[in-house]
Design a protein around this motif. Structure first.
Motif, short mmCIF file in Angstrom:
data_model
loop_
_atom_site.label_atom_id
_atom_site.label_comp_id
_atom_site.label_asym_id
_atom_site.label_seq_id
_atom_site.Cartn_x
_atom_site.Cartn_y
_atom_site.Cartn_z
N LYS A 20 -0.43 -0.76 1.61
CA LYS A 20 -1.74 -0.94 2.21
C LYS A 20 -2.80 -0.45 1.22
O LYS A 20 -2.64 0.57 0.58
CB LYS A 20 -1.82 -0.11 3.51
N THR A 21 -3.87 -1.20 1.13
CA THR A 21 -4.97 -0.80 0.25
C THR A 21 -5.81 0.27 0.94
O THR A 21 -5.65 0.53 2.14
CB THR A 21 -5.86 -2.00 -0.12
N ALA A 22 -6.74 0.86 0.20
CA ALA A 22 -7.61 1.89 0.77
C ALA A 22 -8.47 1.35 1.90
O ALA A 22 -8.83 2.08 2.82
CB ALA A 22 -8.48 2.48 -0.33
N SER A 23 -8.80 0.07 1.84
CA SER A 23 -9.63 -0.52 2.89
C SER A 23 -8.83 -1.01 4.08
O SER A 23 -9.38 -1.50 5.05
CB SER A 23 -10.46 -1.67 2.31
N GLY A 24 -7.49 -0.87 4.03
CA GLY A 24 -6.65 -1.21 5.18
C GLY A 24 -5.97 -2.56 5.09
O GLY A 24 -5.31 -2.97 6.04
N ILE A 25 -6.11 -3.26 3.99
CA ILE A 25 -5.47 -4.56 3.83
C ILE A 25 -3.99 -4.35 3.54
O ILE A 25 -3.62 -3.60 2.64
CB ILE A 25 -6.12 -5.37 2.70
#
Length: 89
Positions: A20-25
């Motif tokens: 998961k990326t920092a932005s939630g993706i």
């Protein structure tokens, strides 16, 4: 586990990459990703000469370092002590 590396070697368990990326993706598993170059020391082979690392340390190692082994259905990496670049405090 009953494994002790010989000589100036350490047994390392790679850390899993977050999917998961920092932005939630959420990143799918089939996306191309590199193996992480950090892990936790599980066993140390030498006694006096390996004071720089100990069991439980989080270490950084070279991208193409070591040999993969399967022990008790888990993948580990056997590294030469020289391949360990540093310990994360």
């Amino acid at each position: 586990m009953n494994f002790k590396p010989l000589g100036k070697r350490v047994l390392v368990e790679r850390e899993e990459e977050l999917n998961k990326t920092a932005s939630g993706i959420i990143i799918p598993d089939n996306a191309s990703k590199e193996k992480p170059s950090t892990g936790k020391v599980v066993a140390v082979g030498c006694d006096d000469e390996c004071k720089a690392v100990k069991v439980g340390d989080k270490v950084v190692f070279g991208k193409y370092s070591g040999s993969e082994v399967n022990i008790d259905d888990k993948k580990y990496l056997v590294l030469n002590l020289e391949d360990v670049l540093g310990v994360i405090a």
